[in-house]
Design an enzyme around this catalytic site. Structure first.
Site, PDB file in Angstrom:
ATOM      1  N   ARG A  31      26.164 105.923 -20.426  1.00 54.35           N
ATOM      2  CA  ARG A  31      25.457 106.969 -19.687  1.00 54.35           C
ATOM      3  C   ARG A  31      25.336 108.313 -20.388  1.00 54.35           C
ATOM      4  NH1 ARG A  31      28.953 105.588 -14.542  1.00 54.35           N
ATOM      5  NH2 ARG A  31      30.288 105.286 -16.345  1.00 54.35           N
ATOM      6  N   TYR A 153      41.752  93.210 -11.691  1.00 59.70           N
ATOM      7  CA  TYR A 153      40.503  93.426 -10.940  1.00 59.70           C
ATOM      8  C   TYR A 153      40.272  92.290  -9.933  1.00 59.70           C
ATOM      9  CZ  TYR A 153      39.240  97.330 -13.928  1.00 59.70           C
ATOM     10  OH  TYR A 153      39.223  98.541 -14.568  1.00 59.70           O
TER      11      TYR A 153
END
Ligand code: CP3
Length: 344
Positions: A31, A153
């Protein structure tokens, strides 16, 4: 050890010392790049981008085109593995990844590797496409999350602070936790081998949460799985370098290097460099370890800190990298200043 390769990154991984260390950055496609944000918006969700070979290849190459890094890391994520095992996965803007946690025997037994390679085929296609377009001095890296990090996760369902559910299973139901970890060792090995089949010239195993385990657990759930995965990959591809990144391993970096025997080790930014130069770099190439937050400052500070990393690792084989992923707020001119300090 010598390599026939002309790629500086592969030379260094083979143990050669080169005049200018090769450089790449973890999360280099991301990003902080306007061209990434543009393609990401066009693709839709983050996972849509991961599974679109053409666009994934395009963003993989963006930092190569812009900065001329010595290695491209294929654009994907460590959580495509649980996704390929049938788990629901979403990335939320503020929270990050969200999965339906697997905390019971039934949930873990319902995971299936049946469609694993079919699911991940877009990643293999993206590797092939990228390989055909890379500049000839640039190497292509494949990667996977290490079983321990991926398991956190899967069991927590998100990024965690305390890893309570994961550790509860790890300490309290070893048989069940072992079953999950064995499955992850199997599919992760196959996944890395398939990435090399598709053109990856080196592979990196990211154990981002290696640093939260006590001694015996580190040995059992970080070192042993990495050692087994390395062994399986090397059995098929003995020449392809295997990079271990046990982030936060601290004192255990030494044991990791000794027991796993990776071709190179990634150092997080907390690892004392003079210690690493003496205790690790004398055995194998090191990769790292500029604190990514330094890239949030200014060009002068970046240049100064970059030179420190270079100086501390100048006696042996060194791949310049950050000590963790680049942050979205990083100004591009600071990345340029880092590269200038490395290449002069
Ligand atoms: O390095 C690269 O350029 C290749 C691509 C790559 C991504 N993730 C893309 C990504 C790699 C190598 C990863 C690894 C990864 N993913 C790790 C291990 C390395 C590390 O950072 O410790 C971990 C723990 C993940 C899991 C993950 N993926 C989280 C926690 C998040 C959310 C936080 C965040 O940065 O947004 C992601 C999303 C993710 N993976 C993004 C990218 C570019 C951002 C998604 C977006 O574009 O909105």
């Amino acid at each position: 050890m010598k390599t026939a390769s002309n790629k500086p990154f592969l030379k260094v991984l083979a143990g050669e010392k080169v005049k200018t260390p090769p450089v790449w950055m973890m999360r280099q496609a991301g990003r902080y790049l306007p061209e990434y944000r543009k393609v990401r918006a066009k693709a839709g969700e983050f996972l849509d981008l991961c599974y679109n070979p053409k666009l994934a290849s395009e963003v993989t190459l963006q930092p190569i085109d812009r900065f001329g890094f010595d290695a491209a890391i294929i654009f994907s994520d460590i959580l495509v593995i649980p996704h390929a095992l049938g788990m629901k996965l979403e990335y939320l803007e503020k929270t990050g990844p969200v999965l339906d946690p697997v905390r019971t025997r039934k949930a873990i037994e319902s995971l299936s590797a049946k469609r694993f390679h079919a699911h991940l085929n877009p990643v293999y296609e993206a590797l092939e496409l990228t390989k055909s377009r890379l500049p000839k001095h640039t190497a292509l890296i494949g990667f996977a999350g290490a079983p321990w990090t991926v398991a956190t996760y899967m069991i927590e369902g998100k990024t965690s602070k305390q890893y309570e559910h994961t550790k509860q299973m790890m300490f309290g139901d070893k048989a069940l936790f072992s079953k999950l970890m064995q499955l992850l060792v199997d599919v992760t090995s196959d996944y890395l081998i398939a990435q090399i089949d598709a053109g990856a010239e080196a592979v990196q195993l990211f154990d981002s949460w290696a640093g939260v385990l006590p001694e015996e657990s580190f040995e059992e759930w970080v070192i042993k799985p990495a050692k087994e995965i390395r062994k399986r990959v090397k059995k098929i591809y003995p020449q392809v370098p295997f990079i271990g990144f046990p982030r936060g391993a601290g004192l255990y970096y030494k044991d990791f290097v000794k027991e796993v025997a990776p071709d190179a080790v990634g150092l997080d930014y907390t690892v004392p460099r003079q210690w690493a130069a003496e205790k690790l770099q004398t055995r194998l190439p090191v990769q790292g370890n500029l604190d990514p937050c330094i890239l949030l400052t200014d060009k002068k500070t970046v240049a100064k800190e970059t030179v420190k990393v270079l100086t501390d690792f100048k006696k042996g084989p060194h791949v310049f990298n950050l000590g963790h992923g680049i942050l979205p707020a990083t100004p591009i001119e600071n990345v340029e200043a880092m590269i200038k300090a490395i290449r002069g």
